[in-house]
Design an enzyme around this catalytic site. Structure first.
Site, PDB file in Angstrom:
ATOM      1  N   TYR A 182      11.995 -24.829 -13.519  1.00 58.83           N
ATOM      2  CA  TYR A 182      12.328 -24.581 -12.118  1.00 58.83           C
ATOM      3  C   TYR A 182      13.169 -25.704 -11.518  1.00 58.83           C
ATOM      4  O   TYR A 182      13.934 -25.474 -10.578  1.00 58.83           O
ATOM      5  CB  TYR A 182      11.055 -24.314 -11.311  1.00 58.83           C
ATOM      6  CG  TYR A 182      10.447 -22.982 -11.691  1.00 58.83           C
ATOM      7  CD1 TYR A 182      11.046 -21.791 -11.299  1.00 58.83           C
ATOM      8  CD2 TYR A 182       9.320 -22.912 -12.508  1.00 58.83           C
ATOM      9  CE1 TYR A 182      10.531 -20.565 -11.691  1.00 58.83           C
ATOM     10  CE2 TYR A 182       8.797 -21.689 -12.903  1.00 58.83           C
ATOM     11  CZ  TYR A 182       9.408 -20.520 -12.496  1.00 58.83           C
ATOM     12  OH  TYR A 182       8.907 -19.302 -12.897  1.00 58.83           O
ATOM     13  N   ARG A 233      16.603 -24.649 -12.335  1.00 57.74           N
ATOM     14  CA  ARG A 233      17.025 -23.569 -11.440  1.00 57.74           C
ATOM     15  C   ARG A 233      17.421 -24.132 -10.075  1.00 57.74           C
ATOM     16  O   ARG A 233      18.427 -23.739  -9.492  1.00 57.74           O
ATOM     17  CB  ARG A 233      15.902 -22.543 -11.264  1.00 57.74           C
ATOM     18  CG  ARG A 233      15.411 -21.870 -12.527  1.00 57.74           C
ATOM     19  CD  ARG A 233      16.351 -20.803 -13.050  1.00 57.74           C
ATOM     20  NE  ARG A 233      17.556 -21.338 -13.675  1.00 57.74           N
ATOM     21  CZ  ARG A 233      17.583 -21.942 -14.860  1.00 57.74           C
ATOM     22  NH1 ARG A 233      16.483 -22.108 -15.558  1.00 57.74           N
ATOM     23  NH2 ARG A 233      18.725 -22.383 -15.357  1.00 57.74           N
ATOM     24  N   GLN A 283      13.561  -9.781  -3.847  1.00 52.18           N
ATOM     25  CA  GLN A 283      12.759 -10.282  -4.958  1.00 52.18           C
ATOM     26  C   GLN A 283      13.262 -11.652  -5.404  1.00 52.18           C
ATOM     27  O   GLN A 283      12.628 -12.312  -6.222  1.00 52.18           O
ATOM     28  CB  GLN A 283      12.842  -9.311  -6.139  1.00 52.18           C
ATOM     29  CG  GLN A 283      12.345  -7.913  -5.837  1.00 52.18           C
ATOM     30  CD  GLN A 283      12.661  -6.958  -6.967  1.00 52.18           C
ATOM     31  OE1 GLN A 283      11.937  -6.872  -7.949  1.00 52.18           O
ATOM     32  NE2 GLN A 283      13.768  -6.235  -6.836  1.00 52.18           N
ATOM     33  N   ASN A 284      14.407 -12.050  -4.890  1.00 57.73           N
ATOM     34  CA  ASN A 284      15.037 -13.293  -5.318  1.00 57.73           C
ATOM     35  C   ASN A 284      14.317 -14.509  -4.755  1.00 57.73           C
ATOM     36  O   ASN A 284      13.794 -14.480  -3.639  1.00 57.73           O
ATOM     37  CB  ASN A 284      16.504 -13.322  -4.886  1.00 57.73           C
ATOM     38  CG  ASN A 284      17.318 -12.243  -5.577  1.00 57.73           C
ATOM     39  OD1 ASN A 284      16.883 -11.679  -6.579  1.00 57.73           O
ATOM     40  ND2 ASN A 284      18.488 -11.947  -5.049  1.00 57.73           N
ATOM     41  N   ASP A 292      15.971 -17.486  -4.546  1.00 59.42           N
ATOM     42  CA  ASP A 292      16.984 -18.413  -4.031  1.00 59.42           C
ATOM     43  C   ASP A 292      17.096 -18.298  -2.513  1.00 59.42           C
ATOM     44  O   ASP A 292      16.457 -17.457  -1.885  1.00 59.42           O
ATOM     45  CB  ASP A 292      18.341 -18.150  -4.696  1.00 59.42           C
ATOM     46  CG  ASP A 292      18.870 -16.749  -4.397  1.00 59.42           C
ATOM     47  OD1 ASP A 292      19.162 -16.457  -3.222  1.00 59.42           O
ATOM     48  OD2 ASP A 292      19.000 -15.935  -5.339  1.00 59.42           O
ATOM     49  N   HIS A 301       8.563 -12.615  -3.870  1.00 62.81           N
ATOM     50  CA  HIS A 301       8.170 -13.353  -5.072  1.00 62.81           C
ATOM     51  C   HIS A 301       8.207 -14.863  -4.873  1.00 62.81           C
ATOM     52  O   HIS A 301       8.173 -15.619  -5.844  1.00 62.81           O
ATOM     53  CB  HIS A 301       9.060 -12.959  -6.255  1.00 62.81           C
ATOM     54  CG  HIS A 301       8.796 -11.567  -6.734  1.00 62.81           C
ATOM     55  ND1 HIS A 301       9.741 -10.784  -7.368  1.00 62.81           N
ATOM     56  CD2 HIS A 301       7.674 -10.802  -6.669  1.00 62.81           C
ATOM     57  CE1 HIS A 301       9.219  -9.611  -7.670  1.00 62.81           C
ATOM     58  NE2 HIS A 301       7.970  -9.596  -7.250  1.00 62.81           N
ATOM     59  N   ASN A 311      23.956  -0.973  -8.149  1.00 61.83           N
ATOM     60  CA  ASN A 311      23.604  -1.751  -9.330  1.00 61.83           C
ATOM     61  C   ASN A 311      24.825  -1.892 -10.220  1.00 61.83           C
ATOM     62  O   ASN A 311      25.772  -1.093 -10.132  1.00 61.83           O
ATOM     63  CB  ASN A 311      22.477  -1.075 -10.119  1.00 61.83           C
ATOM     64  CG  ASN A 311      21.091  -1.516  -9.669  1.00 61.83           C
ATOM     65  OD1 ASN A 311      20.933  -2.573  -9.058  1.00 61.83           O
ATOM     66  ND2 ASN A 311      20.086  -0.714  -9.971  1.00 61.83           N
TER      67      ASN A 311
END
Length: 238
Positions: free
Chosen positions: A53, A56, A89-90, A92, A107, A202
């Site tokens: 993480y 990230r 759901q990201n 960032d 999340h 998508n």
């Protein structure tokens, strides 16, 4: 009062240079998901978890919002948080960087860690370095991200938001394959499910989403579809 709900996944941020978690070159292809994102095993892999993480976060520091992030933010600022609901759901912060004032991160958020003893939460950028909790003295911190096998408190709020959609409303699903959060099941059919107008954007067709139940379907990068998504939203909100 019509409103639109934006529901996004990793594909939203892919055009900003952030790797998706699944699919070709996904992050889970490079790391063992059962070691870095599992509530049962994470303590046994404590250093690896924080290393993952930290990488990230360092990647996210220089990332900039793309056109789709900006379109969503512009709509929320134009029409307000009640009429433009943003759920992601990201993990960032690119929606916030783009100017969104209210985002539901179902999340969790990569820029926060919390003490596992007292739940004291700390904002962090870049690399994680061992520290002691100012409130209780514990030295164990967990990324404030929902791991597999862990309860997700925001799911209740998310389901309530979808349940509140009416005929005059809209929902835009952007950049998610629908395998973690079963968006296809949440929406259901137009006859027996959510009545709102639906848009799907998508990169590719997903085996988890039946696009026949959407009013508008776009298969291309999120950034390239931003004008089409904006037009869809404006038609709902005007």
């Amino acid at each position: 009062m019509a409103k639109i709900l934006f529901f996004s996944g990793a594909g939203l941020s892919a055009d900003s240079g952030l790797g998706v978690f699944r699919g070709g070159n996904g992050l889970w292809d490079k790391y063992d998901i059962n070691k870095v994102c599992n509530i049962v095993t994470w303590r046994a892999n404590y250093n690896m978890v924080h290393e993952f993480y930290s990488k990230r976060r360092c990647q996210y520091v220089d990332a900039e919002p793309n056109k789709m992030h900006k379109v969503i933010a512009e709509l929320q600022n134009k029409y307000g948080e009640e009429k433009v609901v943003v759920i992601t759901q990201n993990i960032d912060n690119l929606l916030e960087k783009a100017g969104c004032r209210k985002v539901m991160h179902v999340h969790g958020h990569i820029n926060y860690i919390h003490c596992t003893e007292c739940l004291n939460e700390i904002y962090i950028e870049g690399e994680y370095k061992p520290l002691k909790c100012e409130k209780c003295g514990s030295v164990e911190f967990k990324p404030s991200i929902i791991f597999f096998g862990e309860q997700a408190p925001k799911y209740y709020d998310m389901y309530q938001a979808f349940a509140g959609l009416e005929h005059c409303d809209g929902v835009a699903v952007i950049g998610t394959e629908g395998s973690v959060i079963p968006i296809a099941q949440i929406l259901g059919t137009k006859t027996n499910g959510v009545k709102a107008a639906r848009l799907l954007c998508n990169l590719d067709k997903s085996p988890y989403i039946d696009d026949r139940f959407f009013d508008e379907v776009i298969y291309e990068r999120a950034e390239l579809a931003s004008e089409k998504v904006s037009a869809f939203a404006e038609n709902i909100l005007r």
